[in-house]
Design an enzyme around this catalytic site. Structure first.
Site, PDB file in Angstrom:
ATOM      1  N   CYS A  32       0.813  -1.233   0.000  1.00  0.00           N
ATOM      2  CA  CYS A  32       0.000   0.000   0.000  1.00  0.00           C
ATOM      3  C   CYS A  32       0.839   1.273   0.000  1.00  0.00           C
ATOM      4  O   CYS A  32       0.324   2.351  -0.279  1.00  0.00           O
ATOM      5  CB  CYS A  32      -0.940   0.003   1.191  1.00  0.00           C
ATOM      6  SG  CYS A  32      -1.975  -1.453   1.250  1.00  0.00           S
ATOM      7  N   HIS A  84      -3.288   7.311   3.099  1.00  0.00           N
ATOM      8  CA  HIS A  84      -3.733   6.025   2.533  1.00  0.00           C
ATOM      9  C   HIS A  84      -5.081   5.657   3.145  1.00  0.00           C
ATOM     10  O   HIS A  84      -5.254   5.693   4.370  1.00  0.00           O
ATOM     11  CB  HIS A  84      -2.670   4.966   2.862  1.00  0.00           C
ATOM     12  CG  HIS A  84      -3.107   3.560   2.605  1.00  0.00           C
ATOM     13  ND1 HIS A  84      -3.819   3.196   1.480  1.00  0.00           N
ATOM     14  CD2 HIS A  84      -2.930   2.412   3.338  1.00  0.00           C
ATOM     15  CE1 HIS A  84      -4.044   1.890   1.529  1.00  0.00           C
ATOM     16  NE2 HIS A  84      -3.533   1.399   2.640  1.00  0.00           N
ATOM     17  N   ASN A 141     -10.117  -0.165   0.567  1.00  0.00           N
ATOM     18  CA  ASN A 141      -8.651  -0.071   0.518  1.00  0.00           C
ATOM     19  C   ASN A 141      -8.174  -0.571  -0.845  1.00  0.00           C
ATOM     20  O   ASN A 141      -8.304  -1.751  -1.158  1.00  0.00           O
ATOM     21  CB  ASN A 141      -8.070  -0.921   1.650  1.00  0.00           C
ATOM     22  CG  ASN A 141      -6.549  -0.912   1.677  1.00  0.00           C
ATOM     23  OD1 ASN A 141      -5.900  -0.449   0.741  1.00  0.00           O
ATOM     24  ND2 ASN A 141      -5.990  -1.442   2.749  1.00  0.00           N
TER      25      ASN A 141
HETATM   26  O1  UT7 Z   1      -3.380  -1.142   3.776  1.00  0.00           O
HETATM   27  C1  UT7 Z   1      -2.988  -1.560   5.054  1.00  0.00           C
HETATM   28  C2  UT7 Z   1      -3.713  -2.771   5.365  1.00  0.00           C
HETATM   29  N1  UT7 Z   1      -4.620  -3.016   6.356  1.00  0.00           N
HETATM   30  C3  UT7 Z   1      -5.098  -2.243   7.356  1.00  0.00           C
HETATM   31  O2  UT7 Z   1      -4.810  -1.098   7.535  1.00  0.00           O
HETATM   32  C4  UT7 Z   1      -6.048  -2.917   8.293  1.00  0.00           C
HETATM   33  C5  UT7 Z   1      -5.793  -2.556   9.738  1.00  0.00           C
HETATM   34  N2  UT7 Z   1      -6.771  -3.202  10.598  1.00  0.00           N
HETATM   35  C6  UT7 Z   1      -8.074  -2.866  10.620  1.00  0.00           C
HETATM   36  O3  UT7 Z   1      -8.494  -1.973   9.887  1.00  0.00           O
HETATM   37  C7  UT7 Z   1      -8.970  -3.551  11.619  1.00  0.00           C
HETATM   38  O4  UT7 Z   1      -8.192  -4.357  12.459  1.00  0.00           O
HETATM   39  C8  UT7 Z   1     -10.088  -4.414  10.933  1.00  0.00           C
HETATM   40  C9  UT7 Z   1     -11.112  -3.512  10.277  1.00  0.00           C
HETATM   41  C10 UT7 Z   1      -9.485  -5.347   9.916  1.00  0.00           C
HETATM   42  C11 UT7 Z   1     -10.813  -5.251  11.975  1.00  0.00           C
HETATM   43  O5  UT7 Z   1     -11.347  -4.434  12.981  1.00  0.00           O
HETATM   44  P1  UT7 Z   1     -11.111  -4.784  14.518  1.00  0.00           P
HETATM   45  O6  UT7 Z   1     -11.851  -3.775  15.293  1.00  0.00           O
HETATM   46  O7  UT7 Z   1      -9.631  -4.885  14.737  1.00  0.00           O
HETATM   47  O8  UT7 Z   1     -11.852  -6.175  14.648  1.00  0.00           O
HETATM   48  P2  UT7 Z   1     -11.272  -7.586  15.095  1.00  0.00           P
HETATM   49  O9  UT7 Z   1     -10.409  -8.158  14.025  1.00  0.00           O
HETATM   50  O10 UT7 Z   1     -10.703  -7.455  16.475  1.00  0.00           O
HETATM   51  O11 UT7 Z   1     -12.595  -8.442  15.185  1.00  0.00           O
HETATM   52  C12 UT7 Z   1     -13.622  -8.161  16.155  1.00  0.00           C
HETATM   53  C13 UT7 Z   1     -14.756  -9.136  15.956  1.00  0.00           C
HETATM   54  C14 UT7 Z   1     -14.309 -10.598  15.886  1.00  0.00           C
HETATM   55  O12 UT7 Z   1     -15.310 -11.373  16.540  1.00  0.00           O
HETATM   56  P3  UT7 Z   1     -15.069 -11.944  18.023  1.00  0.00           P
HETATM   57  O13 UT7 Z   1     -13.849 -12.800  17.901  1.00  0.00           O
HETATM   58  O14 UT7 Z   1     -14.858 -10.727  18.864  1.00  0.00           O
HETATM   59  O15 UT7 Z   1     -16.334 -12.677  18.267  1.00  0.00           O
HETATM   60  C15 UT7 Z   1     -14.325 -10.907  14.418  1.00  0.00           C
HETATM   61  O16 UT7 Z   1     -14.553 -12.272  14.141  1.00  0.00           O
HETATM   62  O17 UT7 Z   1     -15.422  -8.878  14.708  1.00  0.00           O
HETATM   63  C16 UT7 Z   1     -15.504 -10.083  13.943  1.00  0.00           C
HETATM   64  N3  UT7 Z   1     -15.424  -9.769  12.529  1.00  0.00           N
HETATM   65  C17 UT7 Z   1     -16.490  -9.463  11.777  1.00  0.00           C
HETATM   66  N4  UT7 Z   1     -17.818  -9.398  12.065  1.00  0.00           N
HETATM   67  C18 UT7 Z   1     -18.643  -9.049  11.065  1.00  0.00           C
HETATM   68  C19 UT7 Z   1     -14.307  -9.680  11.757  1.00  0.00           C
HETATM   69  N5  UT7 Z   1     -14.641  -9.339  10.506  1.00  0.00           N
HETATM   70  C20 UT7 Z   1     -15.991  -9.193  10.496  1.00  0.00           C
HETATM   71  C21 UT7 Z   1     -16.921  -8.840   9.505  1.00  0.00           C
HETATM   72  N6  UT7 Z   1     -18.223  -8.768   9.824  1.00  0.00           N
HETATM   73  N7  UT7 Z   1     -16.532  -8.549   8.242  1.00  0.00           N
END
Ligand code: UT7
Length: 322
Positions: A112, A249, A279
């Site tokens: 990215c 970004h 993204n």
């Molecule tokens: O270009 C650079 C690349 N990437 C980034 O910049 C990404 C950086 N990270 C992020 O933006 C965030 O970490 C995410 C948006 C990917 C995820 O958000 P988060 O607040 O960190 O969520 P999490 O991964 O901690 O997940 C929280 C919960 C989990 O459930 P449990 O284990 O708490 O029951 C996940 O399974 O949300 C669940 N979950 C979803 N639920 C509904 C994960 N993805 C989804 C989804 N829909 N798409």
């Protein structure tokens, strides 16, 4: 002293869009979760187009915008992690498609942050006196590497291309570009290439998908984004008040909001367009800059920082007077 400036920009996204509700067809998710965690509402996705097609369309718009003849371009760099071939690169295919002279053309993979890398290379090559006018592009079809069964990643990405023409100038407009990398935490965000051990015995295995440790990438992003902004300001004896805006970004609106809060920089001056595109990796920064210019968020004479982070891990930033 040779300086550089931007003389044209362009961007292109494929026609097909997928909304958050559409994603329910593939994974257990919902609009509320995706929008509140990322700021994304929809993303554009390729059907029959390849990365080179998106890049070509963005480049044509940038060349028109710069009001130059394509023969004036003497350097072509494309940032992409989704080239259509191992070789030839997107850049070499574009040299022919755009009717450019037989100039140096190569692809750069820095995930990215890729567009900041090509901006840095082109800027320094022009400032060396060896080149005059560069076409630089970020183009991606990341949805082709996405695992559509993985809700942690498939809701995040979209396809796009953004292009920019930079040229030799008497005025110091592209003031500074910095980039960095660290490979010790490569597994935070990775997509392996075809893994063939003992190739005579084993046929080519399937392409891997994107794997991401989201919360760790989030922590890295919210640290490196303000750090890169502060590093750039310090190197150039500038302060935040000297900036009209920041074009970051577009990976996650929450990352941009947190960075603004930590920097104590007004959110009104942070460009946002993630809701429509998701993204788009290397395309994110040039797409955002082009949209910021065309919507008059960025105006002639504005001083802004553009900043990115991504897989590798990589990062980069630039101070530009538009
Ligand atoms: O270009 C650079 C690349 N990437 C980034 O910049 C990404 C950086 N990270 C992020 O933006 C965030 O970490 C995410 C948006 C990917 C995820 O958000 P988060 O607040 O960190 O969520 P999490 O991964 O901690 O997940 C929280 C919960 C989990 O459930 P449990 O284990 O708490 O029951 C996940 O399974 O949300 C669940 N979950 C979803 N639920 C509904 C994960 N993805 C989804 C989804 N829909 N798409």
């Amino acid at each position: 002293m040779i300086y550089t400036k931007i003389i044209g920009t362009g961007s292109y996204v494929p026609k097909k869009t997928i909304t958050n509700d559409d994603l329910k067809e593939f994974v257990e998710t919902n609009d509320e979760w995706i929008f509140s965690r990322t700021g994304i509402k929809e993303r554009h996705i390729v059907t029959d187009e390849e990365t080179v097609d998106l890049a070509e369309k963005a480049a044509i718009i940038a060349i028109e915008d710069a009001k130059i003849d394509p023969s004036e371009i003497d350097l072509l760099l494309v940032a992409t992690v989704t080239p259509d071939n191992y070789f030839p690169g997107v850049s070499q295919l574009l040299q022919y498609r755009l009717g450019l002279r037989e100039i140096m053309a190569f692809d750069v993979n820095a995930a990215c942050s890729g567009f900041l890398y090509v901006l840095n290379i082109a800027d320094k090559m022009i400032k060396s006196g060896a080149y005059k006018t560069a076409l630089i592009i970020g183009a991606e079809t990341l949805t082709r590497l996405t695992d559509w069964r993985d809700r942690n990643t498939c809701v995040l990405f979209g396809d796009a291309a953004g292009a920019m023409i930079i040229t030799k100038s008497d005025t110091n407009n592209i003031k500074d570009v910095i980039c960095g990398a660290r490979g010790d935490v490569d597994d935070l965000l990775i997509c392996k290439s075809v893994d063939i051990k003992d190739p005579i015995v084993n046929a080519a295995s399937q392409q891997d998908h994107i794997h991401m440790k989201g919360s760790e990438v989030f922590k890295f992003a919210t640290r490196i984004l303000p750090k890169t902004v502060n590093d750039l300001l310090q190197r150039n004896d500038m302060v935040l008040d000297d900036l009209d805006s920041i074009v970051a970004h577009q990976a996650n609106e929450r990352i941009i909001r947190k960075a603004a809060k930590d920097l104590k920089f007004s959110m009104d001056k942070m460009f946002l367009n993630i809701s429509h595109y998701g993204n788009t990796s290397s395309a994110s920064v040039p797409l955002a800059i082009d949209r910021a210019i065309k919507t008059k968020f960025l105006k002639k004479g504005d001083i802004f920082i553009t900043v990115a982070f991504g897989g590798g891990l990589t990062w980069g930033g630039a101070i530009i007077e538009f």
